[in-house]
Write a protein that holds these residues in place. Structure first.
Motif, PDB file in Angstrom:
ATOM      1  N   CYS A  17     -12.111  -1.753  -5.829  1.00  0.00           N
ATOM      2  CA  CYS A  17     -11.592  -0.386  -5.742  1.00  0.00           C
ATOM      3  C   CYS A  17     -11.887   0.364  -7.032  1.00  0.00           C
ATOM      4  O   CYS A  17     -11.899  -0.220  -8.110  1.00  0.00           O
ATOM      5  CB  CYS A  17     -10.085  -0.395  -5.527  1.00  0.00           C
ATOM      6  SG  CYS A  17      -9.558  -1.160  -3.992  1.00  0.00           S
ATOM      7  N   LEU A  39     -12.774   0.266   0.849  1.00  0.00           N
ATOM      8  CA  LEU A  39     -11.472  -0.280   1.216  1.00  0.00           C
ATOM      9  C   LEU A  39     -10.461   0.810   1.546  1.00  0.00           C
ATOM     10  O   LEU A  39      -9.377   0.518   2.018  1.00  0.00           O
ATOM     11  CB  LEU A  39     -10.935  -1.184   0.104  1.00  0.00           C
ATOM     12  CG  LEU A  39     -11.745  -2.457  -0.136  1.00  0.00           C
ATOM     13  CD1 LEU A  39     -11.198  -3.218  -1.338  1.00  0.00           C
ATOM     14  CD2 LEU A  39     -11.756  -3.338   1.095  1.00  0.00           C
ATOM     15  N   ASP A  49      -8.191  -4.294  10.256  1.00  0.00           N
ATOM     16  CA  ASP A  49      -8.047  -4.537   8.822  1.00  0.00           C
ATOM     17  C   ASP A  49      -7.479  -3.346   8.058  1.00  0.00           C
ATOM     18  O   ASP A  49      -7.149  -3.474   6.884  1.00  0.00           O
ATOM     19  CB  ASP A  49      -9.396  -4.914   8.207  1.00  0.00           C
ATOM     20  CG  ASP A  49      -9.862  -6.289   8.650  1.00  0.00           C
ATOM     21  OD1 ASP A  49      -9.001  -7.113   9.018  1.00  0.00           O
ATOM     22  OD2 ASP A  49     -11.073  -6.528   8.640  1.00  0.00           O
ATOM     23  N   HIS A  55      -7.134  -0.467   3.520  1.00  0.00           N
ATOM     24  CA  HIS A  55      -7.465  -1.838   3.884  1.00  0.00           C
ATOM     25  C   HIS A  55      -6.295  -2.770   3.576  1.00  0.00           C
ATOM     26  O   HIS A  55      -5.594  -2.611   2.582  1.00  0.00           O
ATOM     27  CB  HIS A  55      -8.719  -2.299   3.135  1.00  0.00           C
ATOM     28  CG  HIS A  55      -9.320  -3.523   3.730  1.00  0.00           C
ATOM     29  ND1 HIS A  55      -8.944  -4.786   3.338  1.00  0.00           N
ATOM     30  CD2 HIS A  55     -10.257  -3.676   4.695  1.00  0.00           C
ATOM     31  CE1 HIS A  55      -9.624  -5.674   4.031  1.00  0.00           C
ATOM     32  NE2 HIS A  55     -10.435  -5.026   4.868  1.00  0.00           N
ATOM     33  N   SER A  57      -6.162  -5.648   2.411  1.00  0.00           N
ATOM     34  CA  SER A  57      -6.206  -6.331   1.112  1.00  0.00           C
ATOM     35  C   SER A  57      -5.542  -5.488   0.018  1.00  0.00           C
ATOM     36  O   SER A  57      -4.899  -6.033  -0.884  1.00  0.00           O
ATOM     37  CB  SER A  57      -7.639  -6.687   0.723  1.00  0.00           C
ATOM     38  OG  SER A  57      -8.429  -5.528   0.584  1.00  0.00           O
ATOM     39  N   ILE A  58      -5.668  -4.166   0.108  1.00  0.00           N
ATOM     40  CA  ILE A  58      -4.998  -3.273  -0.844  1.00  0.00           C
ATOM     41  C   ILE A  58      -3.500  -3.290  -0.599  1.00  0.00           C
ATOM     42  O   ILE A  58      -2.706  -3.407  -1.532  1.00  0.00           O
ATOM     43  CB  ILE A  58      -5.545  -1.837  -0.738  1.00  0.00           C
ATOM     44  CG1 ILE A  58      -6.995  -1.780  -1.199  1.00  0.00           C
ATOM     45  CG2 ILE A  58      -4.688  -0.864  -1.538  1.00  0.00           C
ATOM     46  CD1 ILE A  58      -7.660  -0.428  -0.998  1.00  0.00           C
TER      47      ILE A  58
END
Length: 82
Positions: A17, A39, A49, A55, A57-58
């Motif tokens: 990022c 992302l 996702d 996203h 993951s964030i």
């Protein structure tokens, strides 16, 4: 930046990022939706996702540190305390 915010900032940078140390409207820092590895996608409409264009993951990385991201405009999201 406080310790948890700095840890989250560094973790997001490691994920790819693009983050900036800007405190707009009470946020801790900014995550760019225009730079980085995709992302963040303001226009992402499909489940999977992404959670509202951010996203997973964030979302997970921030939640670990007691933070969350919210879109400020289509160009960037701000990070706040939960």
């Amino acid at each position: 930046m406080s310790d948890n915010v700095l840890l989250a900032f560094n973790e997001l940078v490691e994920l790819g990022c693009t983050c900036y140390d800007r405190q707009d409207d009470g946020g801790h820092f900014v995550i760019s939706g225009e730079e980085g590895d995709g992302l963040l996608d303001y226009y992402e409409e499909y489940p999977g996702d992404f959670v509202f264009g951010i996203h997973r993951s964030i979302v997970d990385a921030l939640a670990k540190h007691g933070l969350y991201a919210e879109w400020y405009n289509p160009g960037f999201a701000l990070v706040y305390d939960i």
